[in-house]
Write a protein that holds these residues in place. Structure first.
Motif, PDB file in Angstrom:
ATOM      1  N   GLN A  93     -78.260 -74.480   1.078  1.00 38.71           N
ATOM      2  CA  GLN A  93     -77.606 -74.261   2.373  1.00 38.71           C
ATOM      3  C   GLN A  93     -77.951 -75.372   3.360  1.00 38.71           C
ATOM      4  O   GLN A  93     -77.077 -75.876   4.074  1.00 38.71           O
ATOM      5  CB  GLN A  93     -78.031 -72.914   2.957  1.00 38.71           C
ATOM      6  N   VAL A  94     -79.230 -75.759   3.388  1.00 45.61           N
ATOM      7  CA  VAL A  94     -79.662 -76.815   4.313  1.00 45.61           C
ATOM      8  C   VAL A  94     -78.995 -78.137   3.942  1.00 45.61           C
ATOM      9  O   VAL A  94     -78.554 -78.887   4.826  1.00 45.61           O
ATOM     10  CB  VAL A  94     -81.211 -76.941   4.303  1.00 45.61           C
ATOM     11  N   GLN A  95     -78.892 -78.429   2.641  1.00 45.41           N
ATOM     12  CA  GLN A  95     -78.227 -79.666   2.219  1.00 45.41           C
ATOM     13  C   GLN A  95     -76.756 -79.653   2.620  1.00 45.41           C
ATOM     14  O   GLN A  95     -76.215 -80.664   3.071  1.00 45.41           O
ATOM     15  CB  GLN A  95     -78.368 -79.852   0.701  1.00 45.41           C
ATOM     16  N   GLU A  96     -76.126 -78.503   2.451  1.00 48.14           N
ATOM     17  CA  GLU A  96     -74.718 -78.374   2.833  1.00 48.14           C
ATOM     18  C   GLU A  96     -74.568 -78.564   4.346  1.00 48.14           C
ATOM     19  O   GLU A  96     -73.665 -79.279   4.807  1.00 48.14           O
ATOM     20  CB  GLU A  96     -74.204 -76.994   2.410  1.00 48.14           C
ATOM     21  N   GLU A  97     -75.454 -77.923   5.100  1.00 47.89           N
ATOM     22  CA  GLU A  97     -75.424 -78.064   6.564  1.00 47.89           C
ATOM     23  C   GLU A  97     -75.694 -79.510   6.967  1.00 47.89           C
ATOM     24  O   GLU A  97     -75.026 -80.049   7.861  1.00 47.89           O
ATOM     25  CB  GLU A  97     -76.477 -77.134   7.183  1.00 47.89           C
ATOM     26  N   ASN A  98     -76.653 -80.155   6.291  1.00 49.82           N
ATOM     27  CA  ASN A  98     -76.984 -81.545   6.581  1.00 49.82           C
ATOM     28  C   ASN A  98     -75.783 -82.438   6.299  1.00 49.82           C
ATOM     29  O   ASN A  98     -75.454 -83.328   7.098  1.00 49.82           O
ATOM     30  CB  ASN A  98     -78.184 -81.975   5.727  1.00 49.82           C
ATOM     31  N   SER A  99     -75.102 -82.194   5.190  1.00 46.51           N
ATOM     32  CA  SER A  99     -73.909 -82.965   4.846  1.00 46.51           C
ATOM     33  C   SER A  99     -72.828 -82.783   5.907  1.00 46.51           C
ATOM     34  O   SER A  99     -72.171 -83.746   6.319  1.00 46.51           O
ATOM     35  CB  SER A  99     -73.406 -82.511   3.482  1.00 46.51           C
ATOM     36  N   LEU A 101     -73.320 -81.937   9.068  1.00 44.63           N
ATOM     37  CA  LEU A 101     -73.758 -82.620  10.297  1.00 44.63           C
ATOM     38  C   LEU A 101     -73.590 -84.136  10.178  1.00 44.63           C
ATOM     39  O   LEU A 101     -73.159 -84.797  11.137  1.00 44.63           O
ATOM     40  CB  LEU A 101     -75.223 -82.277  10.603  1.00 44.63           C
ATOM     41  N   GLN A 102     -73.890 -84.692   9.003  1.00 48.87           N
ATOM     42  CA  GLN A 102     -73.707 -86.129   8.808  1.00 48.87           C
ATOM     43  C   GLN A 102     -72.227 -86.497   8.947  1.00 48.87           C
ATOM     44  O   GLN A 102     -71.893 -87.510   9.566  1.00 48.87           O
ATOM     45  CB  GLN A 102     -74.224 -86.549   7.424  1.00 48.87           C
ATOM     46  N   ASP A 103     -71.369 -85.667   8.393  1.00 45.28           N
ATOM     47  CA  ASP A 103     -69.927 -85.903   8.498  1.00 45.28           C
ATOM     48  C   ASP A 103     -69.481 -85.822   9.957  1.00 45.28           C
ATOM     49  O   ASP A 103     -68.703 -86.657  10.424  1.00 45.28           O
ATOM     50  CB  ASP A 103     -69.172 -84.888   7.634  1.00 45.28           C
TER      51      ASP A 103
END
Length: 137
Positions: A93-99, A101-103
């Motif tokens: 979930q954090v990786q998905e959220e990080n992705s 946010l990066q986008d």
């Protein structure tokens, strides 16, 4: 002759009786030794049975401890496995959220770059208009 034969038979009888008594004493002595040995063996058997009982008890106790420890370790492993699964899910979930946010940051940077470029063009137009309006009455 009869007296001599009787005397000889009596002596022989006495000798045989003495031999019989000696034999009976030896048999009684052997019986006593055998009885002592039997009693000794019975005591030994009792001691060995007691030791066997104690060993069985100790082994059962040890096995119970091992079973409890295995159960405890199994429960711990299950708990740790669940925690690991939850952590992997959270990481995903954090990786998905990080992705995401990066986008979002990338898009906002592109937008900012476009707005900065548009602002630069607008300034140039304003300056051009001021220059032109400054020369015209």
């Amino acid at each position: 002759l009869i007296s001599s034969a009787t005397k000889s038979l009596r002596m022989e009888t006495e000798i045989l009786e003495k031999k019989l008594q000696d034999a009976q004493m030896k048999v009684a002595e052997k019986d006593g030794d055998k009885e002592k040995e039997i009693q000794s063996l019975k005591r030994l058997i009792s001691e060995l049975e007691f030791q066997l009982t104690m060993e069985k008890s100790n082994n059962e106790s040890f096995l119970d401890k091992l079973r409890k420890e295995i159960k405890h370790k199994s429960d711990e492993l299950e708990k740790l496995t669940q925690e690991k699964t939850q952590l992997i899910h959270s990481l995903s979930q954090v990786q998905e959220e990080n992705s995401l946010l990066q986008d979002t940051v990338r898009r906002e940077c592109e937008e900012r770059f476009e707005l900065t470029a548009a602002l630069g063009r607008a300034r140039e137009q304003v300056l051009e208009l001021r220059r032109l309006s400054g020369t015209l009455p």
